[in-house]
Scaffold this active site. Structure first.
Site, PDB file in Angstrom:
ATOM      1  CB  CYS A  42      -0.893  -0.003   1.236  1.00  0.00           C
ATOM      2  SG  CYS A  42      -2.030   1.402   1.327  1.00  0.00           S
ATOM      3  CG  ASP A  44      -0.746   4.300   5.268  1.00  0.00           C
ATOM      4  OD1 ASP A  44       0.158   4.848   5.935  1.00  0.00           O
ATOM      5  OD2 ASP A  44      -1.936   4.287   5.619  1.00  0.00           O
ATOM      6  NE  ARG A  46      -0.793   5.235   8.681  1.00  0.00           N
ATOM      7  CZ  ARG A  46      -2.005   4.829   9.081  1.00  0.00           C
ATOM      8  NH1 ARG A  46      -2.347   4.987  10.361  1.00  0.00           N
ATOM      9  NH2 ARG A  46      -2.841   4.286   8.234  1.00  0.00           N
ATOM     10  CG  HIS A  98      -1.472  -0.966   5.998  1.00  0.00           C
ATOM     11  ND1 HIS A  98      -2.137  -0.007   6.730  1.00  0.00           N
ATOM     12  CD2 HIS A  98      -1.499  -0.535   4.711  1.00  0.00           C
ATOM     13  CE1 HIS A  98      -2.549   0.961   5.923  1.00  0.00           C
ATOM     14  NE2 HIS A  98      -2.173   0.670   4.693  1.00  0.00           N
ATOM     15  CB  CYS A 101      -5.852  -0.282   4.757  1.00  0.00           C
ATOM     16  SG  CYS A 101      -5.611   0.222   3.033  1.00  0.00           S
TER      17      CYS A 101
END
Length: 212
Positions: A42, A44, A46, A98, A101
């Site tokens: 992803c 993302d 983080r 994750h 999400c």
């Protein structure tokens, strides 16, 4: 104020530290790449693939998008996959989702329009396919996490159904696709129990139309 200044400053510090610790570091990297893994994750911010796995430059070939999906009409992802398998001879593909999400949460809540809405529609299809499991859950976090895991499983199967992977297996190339989930809350990456190393190992319950 130069908005890139912090990034450029950090880059120079990083480069100098690597040169100091290993004078041949960049000369080795410039000679070519032979990563062991393709990471499909992803986007993302983080979930940095190299950092959370302790990988060094050259260890991972990375492709990231919203909600770590592999779709039959995504030329970008399919091109990366072909390059990984046919050119770099990568033998392990990791599909890494994750928990928490944002794409998954948006798909569950609905109401997203535009290109992102079209993209997330595939997650809504996964939800509908497994709706009986979701109907047993009342806790919202549990529902989100379940869809995060199911999405990874479906994307593992989508990778397995691509022309590139099917061709590799037909040519007896040893290639395994692994499904993993990352917990932002504790920093741990774990396998979800869906791993495919050949056409006979593809779990039927995660089959969908999204392959190419």
């Amino acid at each position: 104020m130069d908005s890139l200044k912090p990034l450029l400053t950090n880059n120079r510090t990083w480069a100098q530290e690597n040169k100091t610790q290993d004078p041949d570091f960049f000369s080795r990297l410039s000679a070519g790449q032979s990563p062991q893994y393709l990471w499909i994750g992803c986007c993302d911010s983080r979930v940095p693939a190299e950092m959370l796995t302790g990988a060094q430059p050259g260890d991972l070939l990375v492709h990231r998008n919203v909600a770590n999906m592999v779709l039959h009409d995504d030329t970008n992802c399919l091109s990366v996959l072909q390059f990984a398998v046919e050119a770099l001879k990568i033998k392990h593909i990791v599909v890494a989702g994750h928990y928490d999400c944002g794409g998954v949460k948006a798909a569950l809540n609905g109401g997203v329009s535009g290109k992102l809405g079209c993209w997330l529609h595939h997650l809504e299809d996964i939800y509908q396919q497994h709706k009986a499991q979701f109907d047993l859950l009342t806790d919202e976090e549990e529902r989100i996490n379940l869809l995060c895991e199911l999405n990874v499983a479906h994307q593992v199967v989508n990778v397995a159904n691509t022309t590139t992977v099917r061709k590799a297996w037909q040519n007896h190339f040893p290639l395994t696709i692994h499904g993993c989930i990352y917990d932002i809350g504790d920093g741990l990456l774990k396998e979800i129990g869906v791993s495919v190393n050949g056409p006979d190992a593809i779990p039927a319950q995660f089959q969908s139309a999204d392959h190419g």
